[in-house]
Structure formats: structure tokens, C-alpha cells
Design a protein around this motif. Sequence first.
Motif, PDB file in Angstrom:
ATOM      1  N   MET A  77       9.727  -2.907 -13.702  1.00 45.82           N
ATOM      2  CA  MET A  77      10.071  -4.241 -14.209  1.00 45.82           C
ATOM      3  C   MET A  77       9.637  -4.392 -15.665  1.00 45.82           C
ATOM      4  O   MET A  77      10.263  -5.095 -16.437  1.00 45.82           O
ATOM      5  CB  MET A  77       9.394  -5.333 -13.366  1.00 45.82           C
ATOM      6  CG  MET A  77       9.932  -5.454 -11.959  1.00 45.82           C
ATOM      7  SD  MET A  77      11.705  -5.728 -11.918  1.00 45.82           S
ATOM      8  CE  MET A  77      12.277  -4.233 -11.125  1.00 45.82           C
ATOM      9  N   GLN A  89       8.091   5.599   4.204  1.00 44.27           N
ATOM     10  CA  GLN A  89       8.417   4.177   4.184  1.00 44.27           C
ATOM     11  C   GLN A  89       7.184   3.412   4.675  1.00 44.27           C
ATOM     12  O   GLN A  89       6.432   3.940   5.501  1.00 44.27           O
ATOM     13  CB  GLN A  89       9.583   3.898   5.131  1.00 44.27           C
ATOM     14  CG  GLN A  89      10.836   4.681   4.826  1.00 44.27           C
ATOM     15  CD  GLN A  89      11.663   4.044   3.740  1.00 44.27           C
ATOM     16  OE1 GLN A  89      11.571   2.847   3.508  1.00 44.27           O
ATOM     17  NE2 GLN A  89      12.467   4.839   3.059  1.00 44.27           N
ATOM     18  N   ALA A 100       3.296  -7.603   2.253  1.00 41.98           N
ATOM     19  CA  ALA A 100       4.597  -7.812   1.628  1.00 41.98           C
ATOM     20  C   ALA A 100       5.110  -6.566   0.919  1.00 41.98           C
ATOM     21  O   ALA A 100       5.615  -6.632  -0.194  1.00 41.98           O
ATOM     22  CB  ALA A 100       4.547  -9.009   0.666  1.00 41.98           C
ATOM     23  N   LEU A 101       4.984  -5.413   1.568  1.00 45.18           N
ATOM     24  CA  LEU A 101       5.547  -4.187   0.995  1.00 45.18           C
ATOM     25  C   LEU A 101       7.061  -4.218   1.194  1.00 45.18           C
ATOM     26  O   LEU A 101       7.544  -4.726   2.198  1.00 45.18           O
ATOM     27  CB  LEU A 101       4.953  -2.964   1.680  1.00 45.18           C
ATOM     28  CG  LEU A 101       3.437  -2.818   1.565  1.00 45.18           C
ATOM     29  CD1 LEU A 101       2.968  -1.603   2.345  1.00 45.18           C
ATOM     30  CD2 LEU A 101       3.021  -2.716   0.108  1.00 45.18           C
ATOM     31  N   PHE A 102       7.797  -3.649   0.233  1.00 44.11           N
ATOM     32  CA  PHE A 102       9.255  -3.629   0.365  1.00 44.11           C
ATOM     33  C   PHE A 102       9.635  -2.590   1.415  1.00 44.11           C
ATOM     34  O   PHE A 102       9.409  -1.398   1.218  1.00 44.11           O
ATOM     35  CB  PHE A 102       9.902  -3.318  -0.978  1.00 44.11           C
ATOM     36  CG  PHE A 102       9.501  -4.290  -2.054  1.00 44.11           C
ATOM     37  CD1 PHE A 102       9.716  -5.646  -1.886  1.00 44.11           C
ATOM     38  CD2 PHE A 102       8.892  -3.853  -3.213  1.00 44.11           C
ATOM     39  CE1 PHE A 102       9.334  -6.555  -2.870  1.00 44.11           C
ATOM     40  CE2 PHE A 102       8.513  -4.751  -4.202  1.00 44.11           C
ATOM     41  CZ  PHE A 102       8.729  -6.107  -4.028  1.00 44.11           C
ATOM     42  N   PRO A 103      10.222  -3.023   2.543  1.00 44.61           N
ATOM     43  CA  PRO A 103      10.434  -2.087   3.658  1.00 44.61           C
ATOM     44  C   PRO A 103      11.493  -1.030   3.357  1.00 44.61           C
ATOM     45  O   PRO A 103      11.515   0.005   3.997  1.00 44.61           O
ATOM     46  CB  PRO A 103      10.886  -3.001   4.806  1.00 44.61           C
ATOM     47  CG  PRO A 103      11.395  -4.234   4.145  1.00 44.61           C
ATOM     48  CD  PRO A 103      10.644  -4.389   2.867  1.00 44.61           C
ATOM     49  N   HIS A 104      12.372  -1.313   2.374  1.00 42.80           N
ATOM     50  CA  HIS A 104      13.460  -0.364   2.104  1.00 42.80           C
ATOM     51  C   HIS A 104      13.100   0.623   1.004  1.00 42.80           C
ATOM     52  O   HIS A 104      13.942   1.391   0.560  1.00 42.80           O
ATOM     53  CB  HIS A 104      14.731  -1.129   1.737  1.00 42.80           C
ATOM     54  CG  HIS A 104      14.555  -2.046   0.550  1.00 42.80           C
ATOM     55  ND1 HIS A 104      13.660  -3.090   0.554  1.00 42.80           N
ATOM     56  CD2 HIS A 104      15.141  -2.060  -0.644  1.00 42.80           C
ATOM     57  CE1 HIS A 104      13.724  -3.710  -0.617  1.00 42.80           C
ATOM     58  NE2 HIS A 104      14.606  -3.097  -1.360  1.00 42.80           N
ATOM     59  N   MET A 105      11.856   0.586   0.537  1.00 46.71           N
ATOM     60  CA  MET A 105      11.446   1.506  -0.523  1.00 46.71           C
ATOM     61  C   MET A 105      10.315   2.404  -0.015  1.00 46.71           C
ATOM     62  O   MET A 105       9.554   2.022   0.863  1.00 46.71           O
ATOM     63  CB  MET A 105      10.922   0.727  -1.726  1.00 46.71           C
ATOM     64  CG  MET A 105      11.950  -0.152  -2.396  1.00 46.71           C
ATOM     65  SD  MET A 105      11.210  -0.950  -3.830  1.00 46.71           S
ATOM     66  CE  MET A 105      12.411  -2.243  -4.117  1.00 46.71           C
ATOM     67  N   GLY A 129      13.100   2.017   8.302  1.00 44.95           N
ATOM     68  CA  GLY A 129      12.069   1.007   8.485  1.00 44.95           C
ATOM     69  C   GLY A 129      11.057   1.350   9.570  1.00 44.95           C
ATOM     70  O   GLY A 129       9.975   0.822   9.583  1.00 44.95           O
ATOM     71  N   ARG A 135      -0.069  -1.072  -5.522  1.00 43.39           N
ATOM     72  CA  ARG A 135       1.114  -1.661  -6.138  1.00 43.39           C
ATOM     73  C   ARG A 135       0.732  -2.761  -7.118  1.00 43.39           C
ATOM     74  O   ARG A 135       1.389  -2.966  -8.144  1.00 43.39           O
ATOM     75  CB  ARG A 135       2.035  -2.239  -5.042  1.00 43.39           C
ATOM     76  CG  ARG A 135       3.335  -2.783  -5.569  1.00 43.39           C
ATOM     77  CD  ARG A 135       4.218  -3.299  -4.473  1.00 43.39           C
ATOM     78  NE  ARG A 135       3.655  -4.516  -3.865  1.00 43.39           N
ATOM     79  CZ  ARG A 135       4.306  -5.237  -2.962  1.00 43.39           C
ATOM     80  NH1 ARG A 135       5.501  -4.863  -2.538  1.00 43.39           N
ATOM     81  NH2 ARG A 135       3.749  -6.318  -2.453  1.00 43.39           N
ATOM     82  N   LEU A 193       8.193 -11.210   0.487  1.00 45.44           N
ATOM     83  CA  LEU A 193       8.751 -10.087  -0.271  1.00 45.44           C
ATOM     84  C   LEU A 193       9.324 -10.578  -1.587  1.00 45.44           C
ATOM     85  O   LEU A 193       9.207  -9.932  -2.626  1.00 45.44           O
ATOM     86  CB  LEU A 193       9.854  -9.396   0.530  1.00 45.44           C
ATOM     87  CG  LEU A 193       9.425  -8.673   1.800  1.00 45.44           C
ATOM     88  CD1 LEU A 193      10.630  -8.068   2.500  1.00 45.44           C
ATOM     89  CD2 LEU A 193       8.417  -7.598   1.463  1.00 45.44           C
ATOM     90  N   PHE A 218       7.339  -0.290  -8.633  1.00 46.92           N
ATOM     91  CA  PHE A 218       8.193  -1.474  -8.840  1.00 46.92           C
ATOM     92  C   PHE A 218       7.787  -2.296 -10.067  1.00 46.92           C
ATOM     93  O   PHE A 218       8.613  -2.594 -10.935  1.00 46.92           O
ATOM     94  CB  PHE A 218       8.172  -2.345  -7.579  1.00 46.92           C
ATOM     95  CG  PHE A 218       9.205  -3.445  -7.583  1.00 46.92           C
ATOM     96  CD1 PHE A 218      10.469  -3.226  -7.078  1.00 46.92           C
ATOM     97  CD2 PHE A 218       8.905  -4.704  -8.101  1.00 46.92           C
ATOM     98  CE1 PHE A 218      11.427  -4.228  -7.085  1.00 46.92           C
ATOM     99  CE2 PHE A 218       9.857  -5.719  -8.112  1.00 46.92           C
ATOM    100  CZ  PHE A 218      11.116  -5.475  -7.599  1.00 46.92           C
ATOM    101  N   GLY A 219       6.509  -2.634 -10.154  1.00 48.60           N
ATOM    102  CA  GLY A 219       6.037  -3.470 -11.253  1.00 48.60           C
ATOM    103  C   GLY A 219       6.212  -2.791 -12.604  1.00 48.60           C
ATOM    104  O   GLY A 219       6.599  -3.426 -13.592  1.00 48.60           O
ATOM    105  N   ALA A 231       6.735   1.251   6.889  1.00 47.40           N
ATOM    106  CA  ALA A 231       6.614   1.107   8.345  1.00 47.40           C
ATOM    107  C   ALA A 231       6.051   2.361   9.002  1.00 47.40           C
ATOM    108  O   ALA A 231       5.644   2.329  10.154  1.00 47.40           O
ATOM    109  CB  ALA A 231       7.966   0.757   8.952  1.00 47.40           C
ATOM    110  N   GLN A 232       6.049   3.487   8.254  1.00 46.51           N
ATOM    111  CA  GLN A 232       5.511   4.719   8.828  1.00 46.51           C
ATOM    112  C   GLN A 232       4.012   4.863   8.561  1.00 46.51           C
ATOM    113  O   GLN A 232       3.437   5.892   8.845  1.00 46.51           O
ATOM    114  CB  GLN A 232       6.236   5.922   8.226  1.00 46.51           C
ATOM    115  CG  GLN A 232       7.715   5.983   8.579  1.00 46.51           C
ATOM    116  CD  GLN A 232       8.444   6.963   7.687  1.00 46.51           C
ATOM    117  OE1 GLN A 232       9.285   6.587   6.885  1.00 46.51           O
ATOM    118  NE2 GLN A 232       8.086   8.236   7.799  1.00 46.51           N
ATOM    119  N   LEU A 276       5.366  -9.186  -9.266  1.00 46.03           N
ATOM    120  CA  LEU A 276       5.350  -7.896  -9.956  1.00 46.03           C
ATOM    121  C   LEU A 276       6.244  -7.915 -11.193  1.00 46.03           C
ATOM    122  O   LEU A 276       6.484  -6.885 -11.804  1.00 46.03           O
ATOM    123  CB  LEU A 276       5.792  -6.788  -9.000  1.00 46.03           C
ATOM    124  CG  LEU A 276       4.798  -6.495  -7.872  1.00 46.03           C
ATOM    125  CD1 LEU A 276       5.449  -5.683  -6.775  1.00 46.03           C
ATOM    126  CD2 LEU A 276       3.574  -5.772  -8.423  1.00 46.03           C
TER     127      LEU A 276
END
Lengths: 285, 367
Positions: free
Chosen positions: B108, B136, B91-96, A282, B152, A180, B104-105, B138-139, A187
Motif C-alpha cells: 500500500m 493460508q 482479521a487476517l486476509f483469508p484469501h492471501m 481457506g 503484519r 477485514l 499488504f501494508g 486458516a492452515q 494498513l
Amino acid sequence: MNNSSMFKRFSIGILLVWLSVFVLLPNLMIIVTSFLTRDDANLISLTFTLDNYVRLFDPLYFKVLTHSVYMASIATFICLIIGYPFAYTISQLPKKIRPILLFLIIVPFWTNSLIRTYGIKVLLAKKGLLNALLLNLHIIDEPLRMMYTEFAVIFALVYILLPFMILPLYSSIEKIDKSLIEAAKDLGASKFTTFLKVELPLTLPGIIAGMLLVFLPAMGMFYIADLVGGAKNLLIGNTIKTQFLNIRDWPFGSAASITLTVFMAGLLFFYYKVGKSIKNRGNNA
Amino acid sequence: MLNKNQNSIIRLANAKKSFDNKVIINDLTLDIYDGEFVTILGPSGCGKTTVLRVLAGLETLDSGDIYLDDKCITQVPAEKRNTNTVFQGYALFPHMTVFENIAFGLRMQKIPEPEIKQRVNEMLAIVKLTDFKDRQPAQLSGGQQQRVAIARAVVNQPKVLLLDESLSALDYKLRKEMQNELKMLQRKLNITFIFVTHDQEEALTMSDRIIVMNNGSVEQIGTPREIYETPTNLFVAKFIGEINIFPAVIDSHIDEDKYLANVHGCQYTISTDLTLEKNQSVNILLRPEDLRIKELDDKATSVQITGHIIERNYKGMTLDSVIRLDSGERVQISEFFDEDDPDFDHSLGQKVAVSWVESWEVILTNE
């Protein structure tokens, strides 16, 4: 009935008896006591009253409560400020070194915390080590009065409780998937942005756990306030202890104790809710 | 597809990398051209993922240089490189949410928010995830997560997209679908894709060019067809597809590129661009589908190599058999069903003579 289910019943039974006799019963006794009246001859008389809880809002005790929350909060905050970089650094070190450092964090637990608090007295006293050091370095001209101040209490709380902050933080930082962090970098995120947007949010459960593990005990550590805090810097724990041991007002002491327990339970419930909502985000819809 | 005159978008020059004294990349030099779909193929531990991470800037080289669009980027950190990666575990951001992950990119890069919204929404439409943008990670199912990871990376319009074993976690059917989607996406966006895999079938299906790696070095670079039909060494030949290797000795030079070779005491004519000496040992490489067999009576003799069928497997389109040669070696052969012969089959123990379609063989000298 086979052996394994016999064993299951037996061990659960022992556990139930243990919890009933040593946890449930004493707590029930305290709850009951908190609604009774003080009696000089017999400690308690069986007269129902809410007076003990009303008295908690007496400005005198309320001040102790707020001051106690204030000192515990500052100590918690300082633990977080010191503990996070500490835990973060450990998690970045080679895997072979990490267990050794974690072990060193736990080593002080082998000494009784009362004795360690006496150690702080030696450190902070007027002719103590810290003053001697500062004097020799010519940072100060005359010794500072550090003992029996708010500073001394917070210093001692931080010292005693810091491991409780570092350990949960370490475990949550260490759990973050390294890919991560690489993804964020890939990115276009700088190190600082990666920390702010990825690492910090993902370690939130660890931060809350650490804060609770420091804040909750901090409120009750009466011996620290007794030894280094002096008369003005009391914790709720001191109030409770005084009621039981010095003033011998058991019902009021019980009421204060129950209030503290309920307050802590509230915080734990809050933690559980936050943890669940993070997990939910999550996991599923 | 391949055009050698195209601009090299990525160039690795004499790249070297070791971990703990173990050489991972050994003096690697290669060019990747603008707009091509290149696959780096090799067994695990061959250094292919490290090459990808070096290109992304997630690993630094011990020596050598990397050029992106003719600019040296060896010292440029990952966050400043115009490359993006689709990670192996996504490697996806789990909290987004899906939307936040894809944005995200762009965030930035400090792109204005309305433009971010527009570009992310366009991207969501391309990967068919518009309805899932507030979920999310995870879904989502594995295939959906995969598409978020691609979106992404691609939304940043990188010059080169790096994909690390990106389809390995998907089941067979989904993998096939994603292979097609990836190829379509690549044509649509016209971005150079560098895809790392250990799956040779995937490499053959998807690539304009394949780079076969082993032990930190390139074994062969070529189109899937070149790699499959004319492997330049035994490693490539054995790694890609099934192959039969017949050791042979050169008897004589017939003319130009034709030689007479002795295989297990039988003479075959072989053709090769190599210049061979009399009595030189060579290997004759043949794919199972290039071999031909003829059923023989048990007592019959043949000028060709003979053996017995010891195994036969019905494969739907082909009949795959294993033959034990009289010399003891095993040979695999795969025959397409003959529409005119519904009873086409072999029985176990059947004696056969083995030959092949002339000039379909590949000759390699003993290295």
C-alpha cells in the motif's frame, strides 16, 4: 426397528419414488428419444441414429446457439454490473432496513413472469411508455423501434433475472468480516483498493453463483424471445420448444435439450470446482 | 522504565465519544510516552476498545483532539495514520498467504518489491514463521495466526502499535508464551505498544504503565506496582487482584501520618498521606497476602479483630483461607508456606485474630 428409523425409510422412499418418476424417468425418456428417428405418423420410430446430434452443428442451429449464448452473456454481464453495486449498497444499510429491501426484490416473483414480459411489451412498444417519456423530454424526435430487437430480449432477461444475481451477491458481501475491511484500512488501503484487493476476491463465489443463476435460465427462456424478440433473436429454448410443439420433431428437440443440459451441467461442475478450490485455500493443505 | 521527561508520542485531549446517547469515552485526557508498553485495562464496556479504535482512526471523536508526535491527527483517516492495529480476531486476509498478508501494508505504501521481500522475510524470521510463509491463515494454529497479525502490523514500522485484546483467544500456556514474546519484540523494535485487555494479570505482567478505565473515564494511571500496591480508589482496588476492605472510623491523630482507627471495635494504628478528621469514616484496604492471622483458643479474648476459618484452599505456593469475622464479614487471607513448619495448616472452625503488617495498609476515604 424403532419409529424414527421407520419414518426415515418412509420419507427417503417417497423422495426416491418422486425423483425416479418425475425426474429420472422423463430425462431417460428424453435421452432415449434423442437417439431415435422422427416419424410423421407416430412422432417417433424406434430406429437408432446419431443424426439428431449431428444436425445441431448445422450452421442454422449453431447460429441460434451462439446468438443465444451471446445474448445470455450480455444479460448476465449487465445483471452483474447493476447487481453488485445494488447488493453492496444494501449490505451497507442499517440492519433493520435490509430485510425490507430484500423483500422488495422478491416481490415481483409473485407475478407470473409471462405477465411481466407482457408488461415489458407495453413499456417498449412504439407508442409505449419509454418512447413517450423520451419524446416528452425531447431526447428523441421520433419513436425508437425497441420491440423485436436484441435489445428488447436482453432488457427483458435482465429485468426478469436480476434478483437471481442480487441475492447470492448480497449473501456473499454481507458475510465478509467487517474487521477485514478495517484491517485493510489500518494498513493504508484506500476504499477502492480495499474493494479490489479484499472485498472483490472474497465475494468471488457469490459472483460466480449469481452469474450461473442468471446465465443458465437465460438460455432457455423461450417465451421472452417469443414475445419481445421477434424471429431473429431466438434463444436455445425457442429451438427446443419449436421442435416439440410446432415441427413435431421430438428426437431433434430432445437432442437439443440434452445438449443444453450437459452444457449447463458443465458450468455447474466448473462452479463446484472453483468453489472447492477457494474453500480449500481457506481450510486446509 | 517510566520517564516523565520522555516525549509524549500520543496525546488524547478532552476526548469524548457517544453511541446512541450512551457515553463511551467521557472527557478523556492522557499522554502515552515514546517507547513504553502501556496497557489499557478495564471491565468490558468501559470504553477501552473504543479508545484504541479512536487512536487507529477507525472511530471518530465527537469532540477533543488526538496528537501523534505533537501533530494533530484528529481528522486524519486510518489509512493515513502512522499507527497499526493487531485486531482481536486477528482479521487476517483469508484469501492471501502469510507472506501476502504481511506484505499488504508495504504494498500500500508502494515500496519497491525487492525491499518488500526483504522486510517481510526479516519479519517472518522475527516471528519464527519463515517456513509458513506460503500457507493460508486458516492452515495456521491460533498462536501462529496471532504472530502473523503482529508481523503484519509491525512490518510497517508504525510509531504506535495498537493491540486489541490480542491474546484473549489463546489458551493459558500459549498466552504466557506470547506475553513474553510480545515484551521481547517491543524491546527489540522499540515501538510504543498500546495494549487493551480485561485481564489484570496480563496487564500487571506486561506493562510499563497501566491505565485503568471504567465507564469511559480513567480511574488510575500508574506502574503495575503503583496500581497494585497503592490504588487510589475503591474501583481500582477491587478490580485488580483480591482485596479486603475494612470500614473504620478515625479515633485520633497520633503524629504526622499516623492515626488511631477503630475497626469493628478494635483499635489499629494506620498510616496515610491523607489528612483525616476525628470520627471520619475511612476504608482500610489490605491484600490477602498482607494480612496475618494468629490461632486463638476458643475462650481467649483479643485486642484484635477475631473470626473463624470457614474455608481453606491449598494453592501450591500459598495457603488461602476465608475467615468469617465476628461482625459477619468475610476476609480472604493468603499465607506463604513456612519452610520450617511442614505441618503448617489450619483446621476449619479455628478461631483466629486478624492483623496486618503495619503501614502496608492503603487508606481510602469514602467517596
